[in-house]
Design a protein around this motif. Structure first.
Motif, PDB file in Angstrom:
ATOM      1  N   HIS A   1       0.939  -1.090  -0.114  1.00 39.74           N
ATOM      2  CA  HIS A   1       0.136  -0.135  -0.057  1.00 39.74           C
ATOM      3  C   HIS A   1       0.754   1.285  -0.093  1.00 39.74           C
ATOM      4  O   HIS A   1       0.249   2.237  -0.776  1.00 39.74           O
ATOM      5  CB  HIS A   1      -0.867   0.001   1.163  1.00 39.74           C
ATOM      6  N   VAL A   2       1.888   1.358   0.755  1.00 36.69           N
ATOM      7  CA  VAL A   2       2.766   2.352   0.852  1.00 36.69           C
ATOM      8  C   VAL A   2       3.308   2.556  -0.653  1.00 36.69           C
ATOM      9  O   VAL A   2       3.612   3.683  -1.001  1.00 36.69           O
ATOM     10  CB  VAL A   2       3.911   2.265   2.024  1.00 36.69           C
TER      11      VAL A   2
ATOM     12  N   ALA B   1       3.640  10.490   9.856  1.00 39.56           N
ATOM     13  CA  ALA B   1       2.097  10.826   9.815  1.00 39.56           C
ATOM     14  C   ALA B   1       1.455  10.321   8.664  1.00 39.56           C
ATOM     15  O   ALA B   1       0.192   9.998   8.566  1.00 39.56           O
ATOM     16  CB  ALA B   1       2.049  12.326  10.198  1.00 39.56           C
ATOM     17  N   ASP B   2       2.176  10.338   7.486  1.00 43.16           N
ATOM     18  CA  ASP B   2       1.611  10.049   6.078  1.00 43.16           C
ATOM     19  C   ASP B   2       1.481   8.502   6.311  1.00 43.16           C
ATOM     20  O   ASP B   2       0.607   7.869   5.780  1.00 43.16           O
ATOM     21  CB  ASP B   2       2.702  10.361   4.977  1.00 43.16           C
ATOM     22  N   LEU B   3       2.375   7.824   6.802  1.00 43.53           N
ATOM     23  CA  LEU B   3       2.228   6.301   7.020  1.00 43.53           C
ATOM     24  C   LEU B   3       1.001   6.213   7.675  1.00 43.53           C
ATOM     25  O   LEU B   3       0.286   4.938   7.343  1.00 43.53           O
ATOM     26  CB  LEU B   3       3.486   5.737   7.556  1.00 43.53           C
ATOM     27  N   TRP B   4       0.703   6.757   8.671  1.00 47.30           N
ATOM     28  CA  TRP B   4      -0.599   6.411   9.512  1.00 47.30           C
ATOM     29  C   TRP B   4      -1.942   6.622   8.994  1.00 47.30           C
ATOM     30  O   TRP B   4      -2.720   5.909   8.913  1.00 47.30           O
ATOM     31  CB  TRP B   4      -0.512   7.216  10.792  1.00 47.30           C
ATOM     32  N   LYS B   5      -1.700   7.756   7.988  1.00 41.20           N
ATOM     33  CA  LYS B   5      -2.836   7.784   6.995  1.00 41.20           C
ATOM     34  C   LYS B   5      -3.219   6.879   6.019  1.00 41.20           C
ATOM     35  O   LYS B   5      -4.237   6.496   5.856  1.00 41.20           O
ATOM     36  CB  LYS B   5      -2.865   9.193   6.410  1.00 41.20           C
ATOM     37  N   VAL B   6      -2.137   6.372   5.471  1.00 36.34           N
ATOM     38  CA  VAL B   6      -2.275   5.369   4.414  1.00 36.34           C
ATOM     39  C   VAL B   6      -2.733   3.950   5.219  1.00 36.34           C
ATOM     40  O   VAL B   6      -3.585   3.230   4.616  1.00 36.34           O
ATOM     41  CB  VAL B   6      -0.724   4.904   3.903  1.00 36.34           C
ATOM     42  N   PHE B   7      -2.147   3.724   6.625  1.00 34.87           N
ATOM     43  CA  PHE B   7      -2.763   2.540   7.282  1.00 34.87           C
ATOM     44  C   PHE B   7      -4.127   2.632   7.520  1.00 34.87           C
ATOM     45  O   PHE B   7      -4.967   1.754   7.421  1.00 34.87           O
ATOM     46  CB  PHE B   7      -1.848   2.372   8.572  1.00 34.87           C
TER      47      PHE B   7
ATOM     48  N   GLU C   1      -6.413   4.042   5.852  1.00 34.97           N
ATOM     49  CA  GLU C   1      -7.328   4.020   4.453  1.00 34.97           C
ATOM     50  C   GLU C   1      -7.155   2.575   4.251  1.00 34.97           C
ATOM     51  O   GLU C   1      -8.146   1.989   3.593  1.00 34.97           O
ATOM     52  CB  GLU C   1      -6.815   4.913   3.512  1.00 34.97           C
ATOM     53  N   ALA C   2      -6.083   1.914   4.400  1.00 36.92           N
ATOM     54  CA  ALA C   2      -6.035   0.648   3.864  1.00 36.92           C
ATOM     55  C   ALA C   2      -6.766  -0.506   4.938  1.00 36.92           C
ATOM     56  O   ALA C   2      -7.567  -1.570   4.314  1.00 36.92           O
ATOM     57  CB  ALA C   2      -4.611   0.307   3.862  1.00 36.92           C
ATOM     58  N   TYR C   3      -6.768  -0.224   6.099  1.00 39.63           N
ATOM     59  CA  TYR C   3      -7.240  -1.363   6.968  1.00 39.63           C
ATOM     60  C   TYR C   3      -8.551  -0.705   8.021  1.00 39.63           C
ATOM     61  O   TYR C   3      -9.304  -1.315   8.153  1.00 39.63           O
ATOM     62  CB  TYR C   3      -6.236  -1.724   7.915  1.00 39.63           C
ATOM     63  N   LEU C   4      -8.314   0.155   8.429  1.00 42.27           N
ATOM     64  CA  LEU C   4      -9.300   0.847   9.567  1.00 42.27           C
ATOM     65  C   LEU C   4     -10.645   1.506   8.942  1.00 42.27           C
ATOM     66  O   LEU C   4     -11.585   1.570   9.065  1.00 42.27           O
ATOM     67  CB  LEU C   4      -8.680   2.153  10.428  1.00 42.27           C
ATOM     68  N   ARG C   5     -10.524   2.051   7.539  1.00 38.88           N
ATOM     69  CA  ARG C   5     -11.435   2.450   6.811  1.00 38.88           C
ATOM     70  C   ARG C   5     -11.789   1.737   5.705  1.00 38.88           C
ATOM     71  O   ARG C   5     -12.483   2.318   4.895  1.00 38.88           O
ATOM     72  CB  ARG C   5     -11.228   3.943   6.594  1.00 38.88           C
ATOM     73  N   ALA C   6     -11.597   0.430   5.589  1.00 33.37           N
ATOM     74  CA  ALA C   6     -11.672  -0.434   4.556  1.00 33.37           C
ATOM     75  C   ALA C   6     -13.293  -0.511   3.965  1.00 33.37           C
ATOM     76  O   ALA C   6     -14.008  -1.119   4.780  1.00 33.37           O
ATOM     77  CB  ALA C   6     -11.184  -1.844   4.925  1.00 33.37           C
TER      78      ALA C   6
END
Length: 201
Positions: A55-56, A70-76, A78-83
């Motif tokens: 994803h990164v 901070a950008d990594l957390w946003k990617v995380f 979007e990929a898993y918490l807001r799937a």
């Protein structure tokens, strides 16, 4: 006489780690996982490190820029918490009780605006939720659950990482809450939304 170089901590020169440690398209999965753990305390299982690195990679290839913690957390997120939150599945309530060693769980799901309530005996809340979803033709084949946290200390939140099987192989979802159980149920719902989105795609 040769002078020995000294490595400085970023704080010593007025910069934080986000400003110093960055990730680009060539960064390895281990480095990505290390940065997420250093900044947020999140420990990723090995297979999730591999999936998250993908994803990164997509993010850096699309934006053409490096990413901070901070950008990594946003990617995380979007990929898993807001799937696939728009897939229309949510858990509106659950309660558990145990009488004479017999556990019972009552769950209410909202799917496309309609509520479905079911009762389950002899299993825990996670198994009950999986059964309630399967009754609505949404089957989740859970491979494993991994518990970690976001942050540290009294203000930390539980983060459940759920690995499940799909027609295309393995997939991951996550749930976050102050309660470990609520975080786990949220991870199951995130997986259900992803599965349903794939079914209707």
């Amino acid at each position: 006489m040769r002078q020995k170089s000294v490595r400085k901590d970023p704080a010593d020169i007025g910069r934080d780690y986000d400003a110093v440690i960055r990730v680009n398209s060539q960064s390895g999965k281990g480095g990505i996982a290390y940065l997420l753990e250093t900044a947020f305390g999140i420990e990723l299982p090995r297979r999730l490190q591999i999936d998250f690195a993908r994803h990164v990679q997509q993010h850096t290839d699309t934006t053409g820029t490096e990413v901070t913690a901070a950008d990594l957390w946003k990617v995380f997120e979007e990929a898993y918490l807001r799937a696939d939150v728009d897939a229309g599945i949510a858990i509106t309530s659950y309660d558990t009780a145990e009488t004479d060693g017999d556990s019972r769980t009552r769950i209410t799901l909202r799917i496309d605006g309609r509520e479905h309530t079911s009762a389950h005996r002899g299993c825990g809340p996670v198994e009950a939720l999986a059964a309630a979803l399967e009754a609505q033709s949404i089957r989740i084949d859970v491979v494993g659950l991994h518990q970690t946290s976001v942050g540290s200390g009294a203000d930390s939140e539980a983060l459940t990482l759920l690995e499940h099987r799909t027609a295309d192989g393995g997939a991951w979802s996550a749930g976050r809450d102050r309660s470990v159980l609520s975080a786990t149920l949220s991870a199951v719902i995130a997986a259900a939304n992803r599965i349903r989105a794939d079914q209707t795609a």
